[in-house]
Design a protein around this motif. Sequence first.
Motif, PDB file in Angstrom:
ATOM      1  N   ILE A   1      -5.972  -8.579  41.497  1.00 16.06           N
ATOM      2  CA  ILE A   1      -7.621  -8.565  41.836  1.00 16.06           C
ATOM      3  C   ILE A   1      -8.865  -8.663  41.739  1.00 16.06           C
ATOM      4  N   GLU A   2      -8.513  -7.540  41.617  1.00 14.77           N
ATOM      5  CA  GLU A   2     -10.229  -6.816  40.993  1.00 14.77           C
ATOM      6  C   GLU A   2     -10.414  -6.956  39.544  1.00 14.77           C
ATOM      7  N   GLN A   3      -8.962  -7.194  39.228  1.00 13.26           N
ATOM      8  CA  GLN A   3      -9.212  -6.996  37.740  1.00 13.26           C
ATOM      9  C   GLN A   3      -9.701  -8.089  37.347  1.00 13.26           C
ATOM     10  N   LEU A   4      -9.295  -9.688  38.315  1.00 12.03           N
ATOM     11  CA  LEU A   4      -9.458 -10.579  37.893  1.00 12.03           C
ATOM     12  C   LEU A   4     -10.773 -11.045  38.114  1.00 12.03           C
ATOM     13  N   LEU A   5     -11.325 -10.362  39.234  1.00 15.05           N
ATOM     14  CA  LEU A   5     -12.746 -10.955  39.453  1.00 15.05           C
ATOM     15  C   LEU A   5     -13.324 -10.723  38.938  1.00 15.05           C
ATOM     16  N   GLN A   6     -13.488  -9.445  38.380  1.00 11.02           N
ATOM     17  CA  GLN A   6     -14.373  -8.274  37.715  1.00 11.02           C
ATOM     18  C   GLN A   6     -14.572  -9.003  36.228  1.00 11.02           C
ATOM     19  N   ALA A   7     -12.795  -9.721  35.295  1.00 11.08           N
ATOM     20  CA  ALA A   7     -13.001 -10.343  34.590  1.00 11.08           C
ATOM     21  C   ALA A   7     -14.147 -11.877  33.876  1.00 11.08           C
ATOM     22  N   ASN A   8     -13.887 -12.312  35.006  1.00  5.74           N
ATOM     23  CA  ASN A   8     -14.880 -13.829  35.485  1.00  5.74           C
ATOM     24  C   ASN A   8     -15.434 -13.515  36.182  1.00  5.74           C
ATOM     25  N   LEU A   9     -16.398 -12.547  36.660  1.00  5.74           N
ATOM     26  CA  LEU A   9     -17.753 -12.077  36.519  1.00  5.74           C
ATOM     27  C   LEU A   9     -18.507 -11.799  35.039  1.00  5.74           C
ATOM     28  N   CYS A  10     -17.758 -10.591  34.677  1.00  3.93           N
ATOM     29  CA  CYS A  10     -18.127 -10.801  33.243  1.00  3.93           C
ATOM     30  C   CYS A  10     -18.373 -11.894  32.049  1.00  3.93           C
ATOM     31  N   ARG A  11     -17.676 -13.166  32.577  1.00  7.34           N
ATOM     32  CA  ARG A  11     -17.609 -14.045  32.047  1.00  7.34           C
ATOM     33  C   ARG A  11     -18.510 -15.464  31.994  1.00  7.34           C
ATOM     34  N   VAL A  12     -18.948 -14.398  33.618  1.00  3.61           N
ATOM     35  CA  VAL A  12     -20.118 -15.737  34.037  1.00  3.61           C
ATOM     36  C   VAL A  12     -21.328 -15.179  33.116  1.00  3.61           C
ATOM     37  N   GLN A  13     -21.602 -13.926  33.400  1.00  2.00           N
ATOM     38  CA  GLN A  13     -22.821 -12.634  32.681  1.00  2.00           C
ATOM     39  C   GLN A  13     -22.870 -13.188  31.571  1.00  2.00           C
ATOM     40  N   GLU A  14     -21.674 -13.370  30.865  1.00  2.00           N
ATOM     41  CA  GLU A  14     -21.351 -12.926  29.361  1.00  2.00           C
ATOM     42  C   GLU A  14     -22.135 -15.306  28.518  1.00  2.00           C
ATOM     43  N   ALA A  15     -21.922 -15.698  29.523  1.00  2.40           N
ATOM     44  CA  ALA A  15     -22.057 -17.460  29.607  1.00  2.40           C
ATOM     45  C   ALA A  15     -23.557 -17.605  29.817  1.00  2.40           C
ATOM     46  N   LEU A  16     -24.079 -16.827  30.487  1.00  2.00           N
ATOM     47  CA  LEU A  16     -25.400 -17.056  31.163  1.00  2.00           C
ATOM     48  C   LEU A  16     -26.368 -16.282  29.735  1.00  2.00           C
ATOM     49  N   ARG A  17     -25.826 -15.393  29.524  1.00  2.00           N
ATOM     50  CA  ARG A  17     -26.459 -14.519  27.991  1.00  2.00           C
ATOM     51  C   ARG A  17     -26.738 -15.449  26.794  1.00  2.00           C
ATOM     52  N   VAL A  18     -25.864 -16.569  26.933  1.00  2.00           N
ATOM     53  CA  VAL A  18     -25.826 -17.269  26.143  1.00  2.00           C
ATOM     54  C   VAL A  18     -26.429 -18.358  26.218  1.00  2.00           C
ATOM     55  N   ILE A  19     -26.228 -18.101  27.400  1.00  2.00           N
ATOM     56  CA  ILE A  19     -27.745 -19.738  27.304  1.00  2.00           C
ATOM     57  C   ILE A  19     -28.791 -19.686  27.934  1.00  2.00           C
ATOM     58  N   GLU A  20     -29.321 -18.092  28.241  1.00  2.00           N
ATOM     59  CA  GLU A  20     -30.496 -17.588  28.083  1.00  2.00           C
ATOM     60  C   GLU A  20     -30.990 -17.915  26.111  1.00  2.00           C
ATOM     61  N   GLU A  21     -29.995 -17.641  26.026  1.00  2.00           N
ATOM     62  CA  GLU A  21     -30.361 -17.101  24.498  1.00  2.00           C
ATOM     63  C   GLU A  21     -30.933 -18.735  23.325  1.00  2.00           C
ATOM     64  N   TYR A  22     -29.600 -19.056  23.422  1.00  2.00           N
ATOM     65  CA  TYR A  22     -30.241 -20.379  22.930  1.00  2.00           C
ATOM     66  C   TYR A  22     -30.877 -21.431  23.341  1.00  2.00           C
ATOM     67  N   GLY A  23     -31.175 -21.054  24.929  1.00  2.00           N
ATOM     68  CA  GLY A  23     -31.411 -22.160  25.863  1.00  2.00           C
ATOM     69  C   GLY A  23     -33.206 -22.355  24.550  1.00  2.00           C
ATOM     70  N   LYS A  24     -33.459 -20.724  24.644  1.00  2.00           N
ATOM     71  CA  LYS A  24     -34.737 -20.630  23.721  1.00  2.00           C
ATOM     72  C   LYS A  24     -35.089 -22.098  22.653  1.00  2.00           C
ATOM     73  N   LEU A  25     -33.971 -22.380  22.056  1.00  2.00           N
ATOM     74  CA  LEU A  25     -34.475 -23.639  21.518  1.00  2.00           C
ATOM     75  C   LEU A  25     -34.038 -24.832  21.979  1.00  2.00           C
ATOM     76  N   TYR A  26     -34.055 -24.664  23.072  1.00  2.00           N
ATOM     77  CA  TYR A  26     -33.617 -26.165  23.682  1.00  2.00           C
ATOM     78  C   TYR A  26     -34.537 -26.364  25.294  1.00  2.00           C
ATOM     79  N   SER A  27     -34.535 -25.206  25.971  1.00  2.00           N
ATOM     80  CA  SER A  27     -35.297 -25.615  26.708  1.00  2.00           C
ATOM     81  C   SER A  27     -36.323 -24.643  27.932  1.00  2.00           C
ATOM     82  N   PRO A  28     -37.730 -23.697  27.796  1.00  2.00           N
ATOM     83  CA  PRO A  28     -37.904 -22.736  28.382  1.00  2.00           C
ATOM     84  C   PRO A  28     -37.139 -22.452  29.724  1.00  2.00           C
ATOM     85  N   SER A  29     -37.171 -23.408  30.091  1.00  2.00           N
ATOM     86  CA  SER A  29     -37.102 -23.741  31.600  1.00  2.00           C
ATOM     87  C   SER A  29     -35.384 -23.033  31.993  1.00  2.00           C
ATOM     88  N   VAL A  30     -34.295 -23.584  31.260  1.00  2.00           N
ATOM     89  CA  VAL A  30     -32.906 -23.302  31.865  1.00  2.00           C
ATOM     90  C   VAL A  30     -33.007 -21.917  30.807  1.00  2.00           C
TER      91      VAL A  30
END
Length: 352
Positions: A88-117
């Motif tokens: 379970i530890e590995q499963l949670l860790q993998a999904n926390l990483c997945r969320v953090q990575e996705a949010l980082r992508v949204i943060e970067e590409y979001g700059k081309l879409y909406s500064p508030s997003v």
Amino acid sequence: MNDTSLTLMQPAVWRILDANFDRAREGLRIIEEWCRFALNHQAMANECKQMRQELGMWHTPEIRAARDTARDVGTALSHPREEQRTGIEQLLQANLCRVQEALRVIEEYGKLYSPSVSSGSKQMRYRVYALESNLLTYRRRQLLANARLYLVTSAAPDLLLRVEAALQGGLTLVQYRDKQNNDIDRLAIAKQMCQLCHHYGALFILNDRVDLALAADADGVHLGQQDISIALARQILGTQKIVGRSTTNPEEMERAIKEGADYIGVGPVYETPTKAGKAAAGLEYVQHAAKNATVPWFAIGGIDNTNLDDVLKAGAPGVAMVRAIMNAENPTHAVQFCLGMLNRVPQVGARV
Ligand SMILES: Cc1ncc(COP(=O)(O)OP(=O)(O)O)c(N)n1
Ligand SMILES: Cc1nc(C(=O)O)sc1CCOP(=O)(O)O
Ligand SMILES: [Mg+2]
């Protein structure tokens, strides 16, 4: 960037945002389910839900409309490790990483879409880091509260193999105690033992040395009466780590609890060659702890399968052992036997 190039790249940016909103929400849902149904932790489950809802609001119909699954060259790609999670530890860790990575992508590409997003996504990433740390701390405290058998190691040529054998018997708490190696070897062994314990879902504590506990990323440290204060250990290790303290009499117990020890050692119950020269505190002290300790505690000193029953009858909810496990012909069987005896006695009241 001019208007034309922005228009040309817009579908791609929207597809990226669409995929990563989904990724972040799915990952959060997986973590939320664990917080809700396994940990019964309302605050952490609510935090996940709230972040999912915020992501849902940013995931507008125009972004969803950019989805083009048929042309997505990445749908068949998966990493072999995605198919196999060992715990379970590995499963949670993998999904926390997945969320953090996705949010980082949204943060970067979001700059081309909406500064508030984009800036909202950055803030949410920090909330996920906080959630990760809360989850880890909570799990540590739970494991500690539920641990009934504590292995304290002694020197052995096959040290790691013996510890692994003990873990295979169901052990969930290990302390690396090493009075003879130099610091280079101690740290190398500590790192390996820490990994081993985490692989088996067990906590790893280091004896005496806060600096090495920090360097090895141990779950905590065990301090004797002559070691640094609990407050200083916390200052060095951070509030998320476990700090244990040895106690030999009611005064030391009271002080350790007042100073904020996460758990205490209660002993030596019997005289022991492992700590030669230290007078036994006896079963009376175990009985005192049973009535007065308000943190998890472990009777220690000279305990083996011939006297474990007496220690349990005196009220110990958990015991720590060196020789009975480290010197056993088969540490797996030794652990299984002791856990069998310990688990026959129901836990009276809360240990935390
Ligand atoms: C669980 C537990 N209880 C007591 C001790 C003894 O610690 P300490 O007094 O620091 O003595 P050493 O282990 O350093 O000789 C312990 N290690 N673990
Ligand atoms: C390391 C240690 N601390 C003690 C204390 O009472 O503080 S007794 C002890 C040694 C326990 O070893 P064994 O299980 O081999 O008797
Ligand atoms: Mg010590």
